[in-house]
Design a protein around this motif. Sequence first.
Motif, PDB file in Angstrom:
ATOM      1  N   HIS A  12      22.506 -23.211 -37.423  1.00 20.27           N
ATOM      2  CA  HIS A  12      21.250 -22.967 -38.162  1.00 20.27           C
ATOM      3  C   HIS A  12      20.016 -23.137 -37.284  1.00 20.27           C
ATOM      4  O   HIS A  12      18.936 -23.439 -37.789  1.00 20.27           O
ATOM      5  CB  HIS A  12      21.135 -23.882 -39.388  1.00 20.27           C
ATOM      6  N   CYS A  42      14.464 -19.390 -29.629  1.00 22.01           N
ATOM      7  CA  CYS A  42      14.517 -19.071 -31.054  1.00 22.01           C
ATOM      8  C   CYS A  42      15.596 -18.023 -31.338  1.00 22.01           C
ATOM      9  O   CYS A  42      15.696 -17.018 -30.659  1.00 22.01           O
ATOM     10  CB  CYS A  42      13.154 -18.550 -31.522  1.00 22.01           C
ATOM     11  N   CYS A  44      16.140 -17.492 -34.895  1.00 21.39           N
ATOM     12  CA  CYS A  44      15.903 -17.154 -36.299  1.00 21.39           C
ATOM     13  C   CYS A  44      14.803 -16.107 -36.482  1.00 21.39           C
ATOM     14  O   CYS A  44      14.706 -15.490 -37.527  1.00 21.39           O
ATOM     15  CB  CYS A  44      15.530 -18.407 -37.085  1.00 21.39           C
ATOM     16  N   HIS A  46      11.519 -16.793 -36.585  1.00 19.17           N
ATOM     17  CA  HIS A  46      10.357 -17.347 -37.275  1.00 19.17           C
ATOM     18  C   HIS A  46       9.451 -18.192 -36.385  1.00 19.17           C
ATOM     19  O   HIS A  46       8.381 -18.623 -36.840  1.00 19.17           O
ATOM     20  CB  HIS A  46      10.805 -18.177 -38.480  1.00 19.17           C
ATOM     21  N   SER A  47       9.830 -18.459 -35.161  1.00 18.76           N
ATOM     22  CA  SER A  47       9.021 -19.317 -34.292  1.00 18.76           C
ATOM     23  C   SER A  47       7.661 -18.690 -34.002  1.00 18.76           C
ATOM     24  O   SER A  47       7.551 -17.477 -33.805  1.00 18.76           O
ATOM     25  CB  SER A  47       9.759 -19.553 -32.967  1.00 18.76           C
ATOM     26  N   SER A  56      10.767 -23.948 -36.672  1.00 23.29           N
ATOM     27  CA  SER A  56      10.510 -23.221 -37.921  1.00 23.29           C
ATOM     28  C   SER A  56      11.798 -22.845 -38.642  1.00 23.29           C
ATOM     29  O   SER A  56      11.780 -22.592 -39.857  1.00 23.29           O
ATOM     30  CB  SER A  56       9.704 -21.951 -37.638  1.00 23.29           C
ATOM     31  N   HIS A  57      12.900 -22.805 -37.923  1.00 27.63           N
ATOM     32  CA  HIS A  57      14.177 -22.450 -38.560  1.00 27.63           C
ATOM     33  C   HIS A  57      14.505 -23.416 -39.702  1.00 27.63           C
ATOM     34  O   HIS A  57      15.162 -23.046 -40.653  1.00 27.63           O
ATOM     35  CB  HIS A  57      15.313 -22.424 -37.529  1.00 27.63           C
ATOM     36  N   ARG A  58      14.027 -24.645 -39.590  1.00 27.86           N
ATOM     37  CA  ARG A  58      14.326 -25.641 -40.627  1.00 27.86           C
ATOM     38  C   ARG A  58      13.664 -25.280 -41.949  1.00 27.86           C
ATOM     39  O   ARG A  58      14.238 -25.480 -43.014  1.00 27.86           O
ATOM     40  CB  ARG A  58      13.843 -27.024 -40.175  1.00 27.86           C
ATOM     41  N   GLU A  59      12.457 -24.747 -41.883  1.00 29.42           N
ATOM     42  CA  GLU A  59      11.719 -24.394 -43.094  1.00 29.42           C
ATOM     43  C   GLU A  59      12.102 -23.015 -43.623  1.00 29.42           C
ATOM     44  O   GLU A  59      11.947 -22.738 -44.802  1.00 29.42           O
ATOM     45  CB  GLU A  59      10.209 -24.418 -42.816  1.00 29.42           C
ATOM     46  N   SER A  60      12.602 -22.161 -42.725  1.00 31.82           N
ATOM     47  CA  SER A  60      12.885 -20.779 -43.126  1.00 31.82           C
ATOM     48  C   SER A  60      14.230 -20.626 -43.811  1.00 31.82           C
ATOM     49  O   SER A  60      14.515 -19.571 -44.376  1.00 31.82           O
ATOM     50  CB  SER A  60      12.843 -19.861 -41.897  1.00 31.82           C
ATOM     51  N   GLY A  61      15.059 -21.652 -43.751  1.00 34.48           N
ATOM     52  CA  GLY A  61      16.374 -21.553 -44.357  1.00 34.48           C
ATOM     53  C   GLY A  61      17.349 -20.729 -43.538  1.00 34.48           C
ATOM     54  O   GLY A  61      18.327 -20.198 -44.071  1.00 34.48           O
TER      55      GLY A  61
END
Length: 73
Positions: A12, A42, A44, A46-47, A56-61
């Motif tokens: 994740h 990164c 995901c 979203h960075s 940011s991966h933590r908040e983006s799911g």
Amino acid sequence: MADPVEIKVRDHGPYKVTGPVRLIDPEGNELEVDPERPIALCRCGHSQTKPFCDASHRESGFDSCVRARSLDG
Ligand code: FES
């Protein structure tokens, strides 16, 4: 012979790159990295600091758990 660069896929999260690497942008310019420390790239999308991970991966799911498979099929 030097140890090979290691790229570890984090669950994740980012690619953790350990080893001396050169990180080059599409125009051929080198991004500055500390050669003594691993870098996180990164995965995901979203960075805000691409190509680096900014967590940011933590908040983006972001959901991805990669596991190695045999190349033989
Ligand atoms: S993998 Fe961490 S911000 Fe994208």
